[in-house]
Design a protein around this motif. Sequence first.
Motif, PDB file in Angstrom:
ATOM      1  N   TYR A  52       1.364  -0.784   0.006  1.00 56.29           N
ATOM      2  CA  TYR A  52      -0.255  -0.624   0.244  1.00 56.29           C
ATOM      3  C   TYR A  52       1.276   1.620  -0.136  1.00 56.29           C
ATOM      4  O   TYR A  52       0.781   2.522  -0.550  1.00 56.29           O
ATOM      5  CB  TYR A  52      -1.051   0.573   1.326  1.00 56.29           C
ATOM      6  N   ALA A 107     -10.655   5.440 -11.344  1.00 60.87           N
ATOM      7  CA  ALA A 107      -9.662   5.784  -9.760  1.00 60.87           C
ATOM      8  C   ALA A 107     -10.017   5.877  -8.812  1.00 60.87           C
ATOM      9  O   ALA A 107     -10.666   5.688  -7.793  1.00 60.87           O
ATOM     10  CB  ALA A 107      -8.550   6.247  -9.833  1.00 60.87           C
ATOM     11  N   VAL A 108     -11.170   7.761  -8.826  1.00 60.56           N
ATOM     12  CA  VAL A 108     -11.887   8.042  -7.842  1.00 60.56           C
ATOM     13  C   VAL A 108     -13.540   7.189  -7.718  1.00 60.56           C
ATOM     14  O   VAL A 108     -13.994   6.370  -7.051  1.00 60.56           O
ATOM     15  CB  VAL A 108     -12.504   9.197  -8.402  1.00 60.56           C
ATOM     16  N   THR A 111     -12.343   4.087  -5.759  1.00 65.49           N
ATOM     17  CA  THR A 111     -12.294   4.106  -4.432  1.00 65.49           C
ATOM     18  C   THR A 111     -13.201   4.027  -3.635  1.00 65.49           C
ATOM     19  O   THR A 111     -14.366   3.831  -2.674  1.00 65.49           O
ATOM     20  CB  THR A 111     -11.964   5.156  -3.913  1.00 65.49           C
ATOM     21  N   SER A 114     -15.072   0.898  -3.974  1.00 65.99           N
ATOM     22  CA  SER A 114     -15.135   0.322  -2.751  1.00 65.99           C
ATOM     23  C   SER A 114     -15.573   0.098  -1.627  1.00 65.99           C
ATOM     24  O   SER A 114     -16.173  -0.740  -0.650  1.00 65.99           O
ATOM     25  CB  SER A 114     -13.158   0.006  -3.317  1.00 65.99           C
ATOM     26  N   ALA A 115     -15.740   1.504  -1.173  1.00 66.52           N
ATOM     27  CA  ALA A 115     -16.588   2.051   0.248  1.00 66.52           C
ATOM     28  C   ALA A 115     -17.376   2.115   0.128  1.00 66.52           C
ATOM     29  O   ALA A 115     -17.803   1.129   1.286  1.00 66.52           O
ATOM     30  CB  ALA A 115     -15.923   3.383   0.590  1.00 66.52           C
ATOM     31  N   TRP A 130     -10.668   0.925   0.075  1.00 63.96           N
ATOM     32  CA  TRP A 130     -10.586   2.526   0.141  1.00 63.96           C
ATOM     33  C   TRP A 130      -9.584   2.919   0.753  1.00 63.96           C
ATOM     34  O   TRP A 130      -9.378   4.032   0.008  1.00 63.96           O
ATOM     35  CB  TRP A 130     -12.145   2.955   0.147  1.00 63.96           C
ATOM     36  N   GLN A 133      -6.369   3.100  -1.656  1.00 68.91           N
ATOM     37  CA  GLN A 133      -6.850   3.357  -2.761  1.00 68.91           C
ATOM     38  C   GLN A 133      -6.954   4.630  -3.172  1.00 68.91           C
ATOM     39  O   GLN A 133      -7.172   5.286  -4.459  1.00 68.91           O
ATOM     40  CB  GLN A 133      -8.309   3.362  -3.328  1.00 68.91           C
ATOM     41  N   LEU A 134      -6.739   6.092  -2.113  1.00 68.26           N
ATOM     42  CA  LEU A 134      -7.597   7.222  -1.647  1.00 68.26           C
ATOM     43  C   LEU A 134      -6.216   7.943  -1.799  1.00 68.26           C
ATOM     44  O   LEU A 134      -6.088   8.400  -2.844  1.00 68.26           O
ATOM     45  CB  LEU A 134      -7.820   7.497  -0.187  1.00 68.26           C
ATOM     46  N   SER A 137      -6.304   8.306  -5.537  1.00 67.99           N
ATOM     47  CA  SER A 137      -6.971   8.900  -6.797  1.00 67.99           C
ATOM     48  C   SER A 137      -6.724   9.801  -6.457  1.00 67.99           C
ATOM     49  O   SER A 137      -6.492  10.836  -7.620  1.00 67.99           O
ATOM     50  CB  SER A 137      -8.357   8.515  -5.511  1.00 67.99           C
TER      51      SER A 137
END
Length: 170
Positions: A52, A107-108, A111, A114-115, A130, A133-134, A137
């Motif tokens: 990550y 990408a946004v 994210t 995913s949330a 998420w 992934q932030l 994004s």
Amino acid sequence: MKALRKALDGLYLAAGALGAMFLLAILCLIVLQMLARWTGQTFPGATDYAGYCMAASSFLTLAYALRRGAHVRVSILLGALGPRRRWGELACTLIGAIVATFFARYAVKATIWSAKLGDVSQGQDATPLWIPQLAMSAGTILLALALWDRLIWIAAGGDPAADAPEGLEP
């Protein structure tokens, strides 16, 4: 205009510094994992966390690297264009800006989904996806912004061959 330039450069620099901090976090995770092994302990998810951090570091530094002229480019081809180099730079930067904008959009969206879906990693850590992934994004948004910024700068008469655009000393 100078205030906007200074704000954008500060934003790119802050993202680059944050990316560097994620590299240091990787180092710390590796050292902690080594210490855990030597003491017979386990550090669940250390490999996942390092991954990550690597993704965060990679994506957050994209805009800063672009602004500093550190991205790999095919300057031989652009140099062969001679006096039409500006047009080649404009075309390449426009294509890059469009692609980066689409990448940032998706990408946004990924994210957000995913949330909403509550996706978690498959490793022992079960981190909500998420969260890492932030950084992806944010990095892609900043890259798209930096490419549009560069496109406007070149279109306004900036030197496309310059490694670091005016006002940004190495």
